[in-house]
Design an enzyme around this catalytic site. Sequence first.
Site, PDB file in Angstrom:
ATOM      1  N   HIS A 107       0.885  -1.280  -0.039  1.00 28.50           N
ATOM      2  CA  HIS A 107      -0.020   0.023  -0.033  1.00 28.50           C
ATOM      3  C   HIS A 107       0.922   1.095   0.101  1.00 28.50           C
ATOM      4  CE1 HIS A 107       0.537  -0.236   4.254  1.00 28.50           C
ATOM      5  NE2 HIS A 107       0.541   1.309   4.113  1.00 28.50           N
ATOM      6  N   ASP A 137      -0.223  -7.614   1.324  1.00 27.65           N
ATOM      7  CA  ASP A 137       0.520  -6.153   1.448  1.00 27.65           C
ATOM      8  C   ASP A 137       2.056  -6.132   1.627  1.00 27.65           C
ATOM      9  OD1 ASP A 137       0.102  -3.618   1.676  1.00 27.65           O
ATOM     10  OD2 ASP A 137       0.074  -3.489   3.872  1.00 27.65           O
ATOM     11  N   GLY A 209       3.426   6.643   8.866  1.00 30.21           N
ATOM     12  CA  GLY A 209       4.818   6.477   8.037  1.00 30.21           C
ATOM     13  C   GLY A 209       5.548   5.393   8.347  1.00 30.21           C
ATOM     14  N   ASN A 210       5.289   4.551   9.581  1.00 31.98           N
ATOM     15  CA  ASN A 210       5.914   3.257   9.835  1.00 31.98           C
ATOM     16  C   ASN A 210       5.629   2.387   8.891  1.00 31.98           C
ATOM     17  OD1 ASN A 210       5.593   4.185  13.110  1.00 31.98           O
ATOM     18  ND2 ASN A 210       7.493   3.160  12.290  1.00 31.98           N
ATOM     19  N   SER A 211       4.587   2.388   7.900  1.00 29.87           N
ATOM     20  CA  SER A 211       4.426   1.335   7.185  1.00 29.87           C
ATOM     21  C   SER A 211       5.665   0.763   6.336  1.00 29.87           C
ATOM     22  CB  SER A 211       3.426   1.575   5.960  1.00 29.87           C
ATOM     23  OG  SER A 211       2.117   2.079   6.447  1.00 29.87           O
ATOM     24  N   THR A 227       2.933  -3.285   9.558  1.00 28.85           N
ATOM     25  CA  THR A 227       1.830  -3.239   8.605  1.00 28.85           C
ATOM     26  C   THR A 227       0.452  -2.315   8.977  1.00 28.85           C
ATOM     27  OG1 THR A 227       2.441  -5.378   7.595  1.00 28.85           O
ATOM     28  CG2 THR A 227       0.201  -4.698   7.132  1.00 28.85           C
ATOM     29  N   GLY A 267      -6.021 -27.164  -1.221  1.00 27.84           N
ATOM     30  CA  GLY A 267      -7.441 -27.625  -1.642  1.00 27.84           C
ATOM     31  C   GLY A 267      -8.495 -28.412  -0.479  1.00 27.84           C
TER      32      GLY A 267
END
Length: 452
Positions: A107, A137, A209-211, A227, A267
């Site tokens: 992101h 992500d 801003g830590n992303s 995250t 599956g």
Amino acid sequence: MNKVVSRFFLGSSLVIGSFMLALSASAALPFFSDDEVPSLAPMLEKTTPAIVSISVEGTQVSTQRIPEMFRHFFGGPNEQVQERPFRGLGSGVIIDAKKGYVVTNNHVVDNADEILVKLTDGREFKAKKLGADEQSDIALLKIDPENLNAVELANSDELRVGDFVVAIGNPFGLSQTVTSGIVSALGRSGLNIGGYEDFIQTDAAINRGNSGGALVNLKGELVGINTAIFGPNGGNVGIGFAIPSNMMKNLVDQIIEFGEVRRGLLGILGQDVDAGLSEAMNLDVNKGAFVSEVNPESAADKGGIEAGDIITRVNGNAISSFQELRAKIGSMGAGAKVELTLLRKGKSRKVEVTLGDASANVVEAKELHPALEGATLVNGATERGNNGVEITELEARSPAARIGLQEGDIIVGVNRNRVNTVNELGNLLDDASGVIALNVQRGSSSLYLVIR
């Protein structure tokens, strides 16, 4: 005040959502400086050069449907397309100094036209995005490998609740901010942050801003990628989430080899083991993944897994829920060999399976019904863990978009008949006549879309 899970990075004209903190340390002893004062500084001096600041510029495209009454009155198209520029800030981690590989959150760089990576020594590099996985992500960037420093990866499967961790990132655009805490929980899922959730929870402070930043243990090894946070108004309240380093590495290795994530497929259909199910079926466990159905000729079927089995471990590591199993399997590549520990009629046994390719289940929706043209379908699951058919891609102004479908929607029913797989959806559409009502899960909401 409501508490919400937020995904976001810092933008000057647009906030796009997420960031977090994660993972922990196998060593619980403090570091000492030369004068024997307890300090994390020696570890940080070695680690922080591998944590970078990421700034992006791009254009966000959004569509707005025009109500039928206004289209009839004014004429024109049935939807309006808007474009607006944005800028944003996030964080990243250098994981390979020789090749210039930088990991961040998807992101942070999604829709970015320009990506600029800034090191702690002030140098700046233009970055190229090698690939990304929206559902987990994760994104992989590449910069020129000029005298870089990389962080060493830890085995996140060895993390324990209570391990000390340190978060490093660029909150609010403030470079090289460090916070510390512990691992609060492991295997967190059901947060509606992404399609595959197996988060490390921490109380280390995380902010905008830590992303994409790092969560390291006391040895300075990477245990997770920041995250998301959980709190009112997107502020830190001591509940953050990070993507485990092992999960990140599995995904990055696929991007490096194939340019994309080729997700493994077991599956099976199933649900969490809880106290109610345990009592009803006289089970000896209260955690794990209950197998309710095994798809014929799937990896699970070939590996000997049966309906009624309870999967308790993946490669020797305990799991607590079906969602955690799904995330671990989904981050492994197609063709990977996995050892599963399961309970069958009270007895423990181990089986080895070779994962199938989830992309084999991807179907162009126009093959199922003309009104779904423009959508790409794949077997998926709702945030509650219920199986359905996910819209992974959607072409703007396509028939599928015109009936109201959106990327990320999960089709769970057709004319009140339950849908679990793409094959079931196709069979029900073939049998349907006249008006068709699709039951769709969109996040935490349920709605019906009508095809005439």
